[in-house]
Design a protein around this motif. Structure first.
Motif, mmCIF file in Angstrom:
data_model
loop_
_atom_site.group_PDB
_atom_site.id
_atom_site.type_symbol
_atom_site.label_atom_id
_atom_site.label_comp_id
_atom_site.label_asym_id
_atom_site.label_seq_id
_atom_site.Cartn_x
_atom_site.Cartn_y
_atom_site.Cartn_z
ATOM 1 N N HIS A 4 0.851 -1.180 0.000
ATOM 2 C CA HIS A 4 0.000 0.000 0.000
ATOM 3 C C HIS A 4 0.892 1.236 0.000
ATOM 4 O O HIS A 4 1.687 1.431 0.918
ATOM 5 N N GLU A 5 0.752 2.052 -1.042
ATOM 6 C CA GLU A 5 1.493 3.313 -1.108
ATOM 7 C C GLU A 5 0.938 4.251 -0.043
ATOM 8 O O GLU A 5 -0.270 4.415 0.081
ATOM 9 N N ILE A 6 1.825 4.854 0.737
ATOM 10 C CA ILE A 6 1.418 5.764 1.802
ATOM 11 C C ILE A 6 2.063 7.119 1.555
ATOM 12 O O ILE A 6 3.267 7.214 1.349
ATOM 13 N N GLY A 7 1.250 8.155 1.588
ATOM 14 C CA GLY A 7 1.745 9.515 1.397
ATOM 15 C C GLY A 7 2.185 10.115 2.714
ATOM 16 O O GLY A 7 2.931 9.512 3.489
ATOM 17 N N VAL A 8 1.669 11.266 3.012
ATOM 18 C CA VAL A 8 2.017 11.985 4.231
ATOM 19 C C VAL A 8 1.519 11.196 5.435
ATOM 20 O O VAL A 8 0.415 10.656 5.427
ATOM 21 N N THR A 9 2.327 11.125 6.464
ATOM 22 C CA THR A 9 1.941 10.412 7.675
ATOM 23 C C THR A 9 2.015 11.339 8.879
ATOM 24 O O THR A 9 2.753 12.317 8.885
ATOM 25 N N LEU A 10 1.267 11.025 9.881
ATOM 26 C CA LEU A 10 1.259 11.754 11.148
ATOM 27 C C LEU A 10 1.242 10.729 12.260
ATOM 28 O O LEU A 10 0.385 9.833 12.262
ATOM 29 N N LEU A 11 2.161 10.822 13.160
ATOM 30 C CA LEU A 11 2.190 9.916 14.303
ATOM 31 C C LEU A 11 1.567 10.633 15.486
ATOM 32 O O LEU A 11 2.008 11.722 15.861
ATOM 33 N N GLY A 12 0.535 10.047 16.028
ATOM 34 C CA GLY A 12 -0.169 10.672 17.157
ATOM 35 C C GLY A 12 0.127 9.954 18.463
ATOM 36 O O GLY A 12 0.452 8.778 18.493
ATOM 37 N N ASP A 13 0.009 10.701 19.514
ATOM 38 C CA ASP A 13 0.164 10.157 20.857
ATOM 39 C C ASP A 13 -0.782 10.947 21.750
ATOM 40 O O ASP A 13 -0.582 12.154 21.944
ATOM 41 N N ASP A 14 -1.822 10.303 22.243
ATOM 42 C CA ASP A 14 -2.838 11.019 23.000
ATOM 43 C C ASP A 14 -3.421 10.091 24.050
ATOM 44 O O ASP A 14 -3.170 8.892 24.054
#
Length: 69
Positions: free
Chosen positions: A55-65
């Motif tokens: 799966h091609e993945i573009g922009v990513t954001l890693l969250g921690d909440d």
């Protein structure tokens, strides 16, 4: 050549590396060991591309909440 994205997190005594493009993960005693083990596991995964899904993945954001459930 495939561009992979992954996350690394601490789980007990080990660091776990998990690829976001394919369902492959690995671990190691250090972050670098976990990443190298993941690269090796992904290489083996793609040796049989007939059963491999990428799966091609573009922009990513890693969250921690924190959530209160």
């Amino acid at each position: 050549m495939k561009n992979i994205k992954y996350v690394v997190y601490k789980d007990g005594d080990y660091y776990v590396s998990q690829c976001l493009n394919v369902d492959v993960s690995s671990f190691g005693d250090t972050i670098d060991e976990a990443i190298e083990a993941l690269k090796e596991a992904i290489t083996l995964y793609f040796e049989d591309e007939s059963s491999s899904e990428y799966h091609e993945i573009g922009v990513t954001l890693l969250g921690d909440d924190v959530i209160h459930a």
